[in-house]
Design a protein around this motif. Structure first.
Motif, PDB file in Angstrom:
ATOM      1  N   GLY A  90       0.801  -1.217   0.000  1.00  0.00           N
ATOM      2  CA  GLY A  90       0.000   0.000   0.000  1.00  0.00           C
ATOM      3  C   GLY A  90       0.835   1.269   0.000  1.00  0.00           C
ATOM      4  N   ALA A 107       1.472   3.053  -3.323  1.00  0.00           N
ATOM      5  CA  ALA A 107       0.346   3.615  -4.079  1.00  0.00           C
ATOM      6  C   ALA A 107       0.673   4.990  -4.640  1.00  0.00           C
ATOM      7  CB  ALA A 107      -0.895   3.672  -3.198  1.00  0.00           C
ATOM      8  N   PHE A 125      -4.827   0.662  -4.628  1.00  0.00           N
ATOM      9  CA  PHE A 125      -4.314   0.519  -3.264  1.00  0.00           C
ATOM     10  C   PHE A 125      -4.585   1.757  -2.412  1.00  0.00           C
ATOM     11  CE2 PHE A 125      -2.069  -3.030  -5.122  1.00  0.00           C
ATOM     12  CZ  PHE A 125      -2.138  -3.971  -4.094  1.00  0.00           C
ATOM     13  N   LYS A 173      -6.675   1.643   1.084  1.00  0.00           N
ATOM     14  CA  LYS A 173      -6.190   2.228   2.337  1.00  0.00           C
ATOM     15  C   LYS A 173      -7.228   3.180   2.933  1.00  0.00           C
ATOM     16  CE  LYS A 173      -2.348   4.816   4.353  1.00  0.00           C
ATOM     17  NZ  LYS A 173      -3.261   5.680   5.139  1.00  0.00           N
TER      18      LYS A 173
END
Length: 550
Positions: free
Chosen positions: A111, A114, A147, A151
């Protein structure tokens, strides 16, 4: 309850889901455009072998990142008569496994990449001139947005840990997995993306909002919910296409039924193969290992389903046939190789459009040959056949053009756009060839009604120019339908037709001066010559497309 900021929660969930879905769409479109003809070639090599069909379904879905898109395409192929039911169901089984790639990607702890991914992707998209870099830029941007959205959704779910209402609701899912399956199915039907609902499930589980068992039950439901898209696409199609869509639902629903019975044992098996304790909670209140476990349950379920159902697909197909009676593997008129669902995959849509144009070209050539037969035999039944085919050709030209215009409005590569334009040119030329054949049939009808006959010399001339016009049109159409790269083609016949028209018209004037033919006969003779000359012109236009001059 009062501690939850509901407005911030809704903003986070809606915004995160929107970014996730848009990232999925951008990544999917970028991958399709990057794959280009490669994806088309894979699909073209699809055979009736169920094992190969399964593999193709897996690969294509892994590339386009959407089992719904693949199964909707399958419904279109079956509706067009390009696949039988067993073959279609094998592709669906492969698609179910291929779509789990998204869940596996989500389970990776990447993540943090991203935002850098979005930055790199935007740079590739905006500051490079190479089209391939543009497409891969879109893939990377989509990857980053996916991603980032995940999140944001995870962060949005955190406040719900303190809500007793949601805690009790999700505890109910753990005690009653059937309810969790139903909730997962409904959520996927609403969102129209199993990948998105898997993302939501992972986000809830990672924040400790739901436990491992409830998450797995939700995932099973999501496998049922994803089948609704194909069934919606099957509305209005023939019985075989509806069976393919229903077969997708049946495979997933039956799989969920037996998996619910053995779910705890299956979860234990996944635990043995997957590192980390799925129920471990770190200091932040998050569950760092559960995402990989959920992804492996999702993949494992579909692999088990594939192993169980591939050997008995013929039985499943017969069951679908009994539940959805009727006959039909295509349409007698209108489009056969095209369906709206193909808009999802532009490169394959272009390939199917060429098949549709090939079919239309055969009808236009048949009209030209029938117009000759009607002229020399003076047969009204043959004339009526020309008129019937004209209606079909006009319908095809309209429907194919409409489809291609819609496709051209999608995000497609420059190469695909050029091919679409060339197909549209050829469509117009084929439709005009059909019009000229219809005109000649109409002139022939006038000859019959007025009992007008041409001289023997005029009939020989007409036979000569007809032979050249049909030969040239046939050769050009064969060259176009062969596809491939631009290549030279002999266009001398087009010059020959022009010379014949001029020469035979002069001969007609002499016969008129000599009194061997009437004015009315001469007018019809010249009209037919002109239409055959125009037919040669339209065939020459198609030849220019073959040679790459248009």
């Amino acid at each position: 309850m009062e501690s939850v900021n509901w407005l911030a929660l809704v903003y986070g969930l809606v915004g995160g889901l929107g970014l996730f879905l848009y990232g999925m769409k951008m990544m999917s479109e970028g991958l399709q455009k990057s794959a280009g003809s490669s994806l088309r070639n894979i699909l073209e090599k699809l055979t009736t072998n169920r094992v190969i069909g399964t593999f193709v379904g897996l690969v294509v879905t892994a590339v386009i990142q959407s089992s719904s898109a693949t199964t909707v395409m399958v419904v279109g192929f079956v509706n067009a008569g390009l696949m039988n039911l067993v073959q279609a169901l094998s592709v669906v089984l492969g698609a179910n496994v291929g779509t789990t790639v998204t869940a596996q990607l989500i389970a990776f702890k990447i993540g943090k990449l991203a935002l850098p991914a979005i930055g790199i992707g935007v740079f590739m998209r905006m500051f490079t001139s190479n089209k391939k870099y543009h497409y891969w830029g879109e893939v990377i941007i989509g990857f980053g947005l996916l991603f980032l959205g995940l999140k944001i959704m995870k962060d949005g779910f955190v406040p719900l840990r303190h809500s007793e209402f949601f805690q009790q609701a999700f505890i109910t899912f753990s005690h009653h997995p059937v309810l969790a399956v139903a909730a997962g199915a409904v959520l996927t039907m609403v969102v129209q993306s199993s990948s998105a609902t898997i993302g939501i499930t992972v986000a809830m589980a990672s924040t400790g909002l739901i436990d491992y068992y409830a998450a797995c039950a939700l995932v099973l439901g999501e496998n049922i919910g994803t089948t609704i898209t194909a069934n919606l696409a099957a509305i209005g199609t023939n019985p075989t296409a509806r069976r393919a869509a229903f077969g997708h639902f049946l495979i997933n629903a039956l799989g969920v039924c037996y998996m619910l019975i053995f779910l705890k044992f299956f979860m234990q098996a996944v635990d043995v193969m997957t590192p980390g304790d799925p129920n471990f909670v770190n200091a932040d209140g998050n569950m760092p290992y559960i995402a990989r476990h959920i992804a492996n349950v999702h993949t494992g379920f579909n692999i088990v389903n594939l192993i169980i159902f591939v050997p008995v697909l013929h039985i499943l197909a017969r069951l679908c046939e009994r539940m959805i009676p009727g006959k039909g593997n295509g349409r007698d008129d209108g489009l056969v190789f095209l369906d709206d669902c193909l808009i999802e995959t532009p490169d394959f849509a272009v390939s199917q459009a060429r098949k549709e144009v090939s079919r239309m070209s055969g009808l236009a050539l048949e009209m030209l040959k029938l117009s000759r037969d009607a002229f020399f035999s003076r047969d009204t039944k043959t004339i009526n056949k020309v008129y019937e085919l004209e209606n079909t050709v006009d319908l095809l030209e309209k429907d194919i053009s409409t489809f291609l215009v819609r496709l051209n409005q999608e995000q497609i590569s420059a190469e695909t756009s050029r091919e679409l334009n060339s197909i549209l040119h050829v469509l117009h030329d084929l439709e005009k060839i059909g019009d000229y054949a219809e005109n000649i049939a109409n002139y022939t009808e006038k000859l019959i009604e007025s009992d007008i006959r041409f001289s023997d010399e005029a009939m020989l001339e007409m036979e000569e120019i007809y032979d050249v016009a049909i030969r040239f049109t046939d050769n050009v159409i064969k060259a176009y339908n062969a596809g491939g790269l631009p290549r030279p083609i002999d266009t001398e016949d087009e010059n020959t037709i022009d010379k014949m028209r001029k020469q035979f018209k002069n001969h007609h004037l002499k016969r008129l001066q000599q009194g061997s033919c009437s004015v009315e006969t001469g007018i019809l003779f010249v009209d037919i010559l002109n239409n055959l000359e125009k037919t040669g012109d339209q065939a020459f236009n198609i030849a220019q497309v073959v040679m790459g001059d248009m």
